[in-house]
Design a protein around this motif. Sequence first.
Motif, PDB file in Angstrom:
ATOM      1  N   GLU A   1      79.844  45.226  28.506  1.00 39.73           N
ATOM      2  CA  GLU A   1      78.496  45.629  28.067  1.00 39.73           C
ATOM      3  C   GLU A   1      77.608  45.797  29.291  1.00 39.73           C
ATOM      4  O   GLU A   1      77.770  45.076  30.277  1.00 39.73           O
ATOM      5  CB  GLU A   1      77.860  44.554  27.162  1.00 39.73           C
ATOM      6  CG  GLU A   1      78.582  44.323  25.854  1.00 39.73           C
ATOM      7  CD  GLU A   1      78.075  43.068  25.137  1.00 39.73           C
ATOM      8  OE1 GLU A   1      76.871  42.754  25.229  1.00 39.73           O
ATOM      9  OE2 GLU A   1      78.899  42.395  24.509  1.00 39.73           O
ATOM     10  N   ILE A   2      76.661  46.729  29.202  1.00 40.24           N
ATOM     11  CA  ILE A   2      75.740  46.973  30.316  1.00 40.24           C
ATOM     12  C   ILE A   2      74.305  46.973  29.792  1.00 40.24           C
ATOM     13  O   ILE A   2      74.008  47.626  28.786  1.00 40.24           O
ATOM     14  CB  ILE A   2      76.017  48.348  30.973  1.00 40.24           C
ATOM     15  CG1 ILE A   2      77.480  48.441  31.436  1.00 40.24           C
ATOM     16  CG2 ILE A   2      75.072  48.586  32.154  1.00 40.24           C
ATOM     17  CD1 ILE A   2      77.861  49.800  32.027  1.00 40.24           C
ATOM     18  N   TYR A   3      73.431  46.252  30.492  1.00 41.59           N
ATOM     19  CA  TYR A   3      72.011  46.181  30.117  1.00 41.59           C
ATOM     20  C   TYR A   3      71.124  46.500  31.326  1.00 41.59           C
ATOM     21  O   TYR A   3      71.495  46.218  32.469  1.00 41.59           O
ATOM     22  CB  TYR A   3      71.652  44.786  29.612  1.00 41.59           C
ATOM     23  CG  TYR A   3      72.380  44.400  28.352  1.00 41.59           C
ATOM     24  CD1 TYR A   3      71.826  44.647  27.105  1.00 41.59           C
ATOM     25  CD2 TYR A   3      73.641  43.805  28.415  1.00 41.59           C
ATOM     26  CE1 TYR A   3      72.500  44.309  25.943  1.00 41.59           C
ATOM     27  CE2 TYR A   3      74.329  43.465  27.245  1.00 41.59           C
ATOM     28  CZ  TYR A   3      73.750  43.724  26.023  1.00 41.59           C
ATOM     29  OH  TYR A   3      74.423  43.390  24.868  1.00 41.59           O
TER      30      TYR A   3
ATOM     31  N   LEU B   1      72.368  44.137  34.232  1.00 41.94           N
ATOM     32  CA  LEU B   1      73.128  42.966  33.786  1.00 41.94           C
ATOM     33  C   LEU B   1      74.410  43.511  33.169  1.00 41.94           C
ATOM     34  O   LEU B   1      74.349  44.338  32.250  1.00 41.94           O
ATOM     35  CB  LEU B   1      72.316  42.194  32.736  1.00 41.94           C
ATOM     36  CG  LEU B   1      73.061  41.115  31.952  1.00 41.94           C
ATOM     37  CD1 LEU B   1      73.481  39.956  32.848  1.00 41.94           C
ATOM     38  CD2 LEU B   1      72.184  40.585  30.810  1.00 41.94           C
TER      39      LEU B   1
END
Lengths: 140, 140
Positions: free
Chosen positions: B85-87, B96
């Motif tokens: 996952e990428i934030y 993140l």
Amino acid sequence: MGAPNCLPRTRGRMTVMEINFEKGKELVPVIIQDASTNEVLMLGYMNRESWEKTLETKRSCFWSRSRQKLWIKGETSGHFQEVKEIYLDCDRDTLLIKVEQIGGAACHTGFRSCFHHRYEKGGWKISGERIFDPKEVYGK
Amino acid sequence: MGAPNCLPRTRGRMTVMEINFEKGKELVPVIIQDASTNEVLMLGYMNRESWEKTLETKRSCFWSRSRQKLWIKGETSGHFQEVKEIYLDCDRDTLLIKVEQIGGAACHTGFRSCFHHRYEKGGWKISGERIFDPKEVYGK
């Protein structure tokens, strides 16, 4: 030859080392994590003064790069971050602080975490929970 | 007057925004977190090239500030980080990424996390778990 830079000398299990502020022009990035859930809440920067203030007050205190001043997180909103645990990385140039987030949200936009845009299919999608209305907290 | 910088325009729930590489001289800090446990493993830096390489390969790829080159995490050790996952944060200047850490440890010293020094009583104490012997993995 001494030990590599990243491997500090040890005295029992205590290590003789200091935060390396020089590497990042007197600033180190600081990851703020929720002590209960391990959710990453935000990333801020500290200089020596804000680091010392954090230790003294046991609340997160950063250096605001945009305002170029000491920034006590929560000083306007009342949403302080009570420091629970502090960690330093192997290169001594990044801090990780576990906190209790007063008010339940770290982001000034009202979201629990500043990391509320999730990458999906080539774009950013709003993700996460909005805890408060910034207009009510900041009056703007 | 437009919306504040941190509040992107929204289209439905998708937001039209881009990572702000300019703010940090073409580099953004990237927090790497274990996707299963939420433990923070390390912090690296990405430029546009390493960001694109990360998307392309679905493995963490950084910009090494000390070596001034593209750095595929795990290229020597085999301990790649599979991206889950990428934030992006509200200021668009910090990433993140949640990963599966191959080999179980992110730190080149063999610890699961780079943040293995805990602040206690005015000093730093080794904390956390050493997963591998760096001599065996890196031959030095």
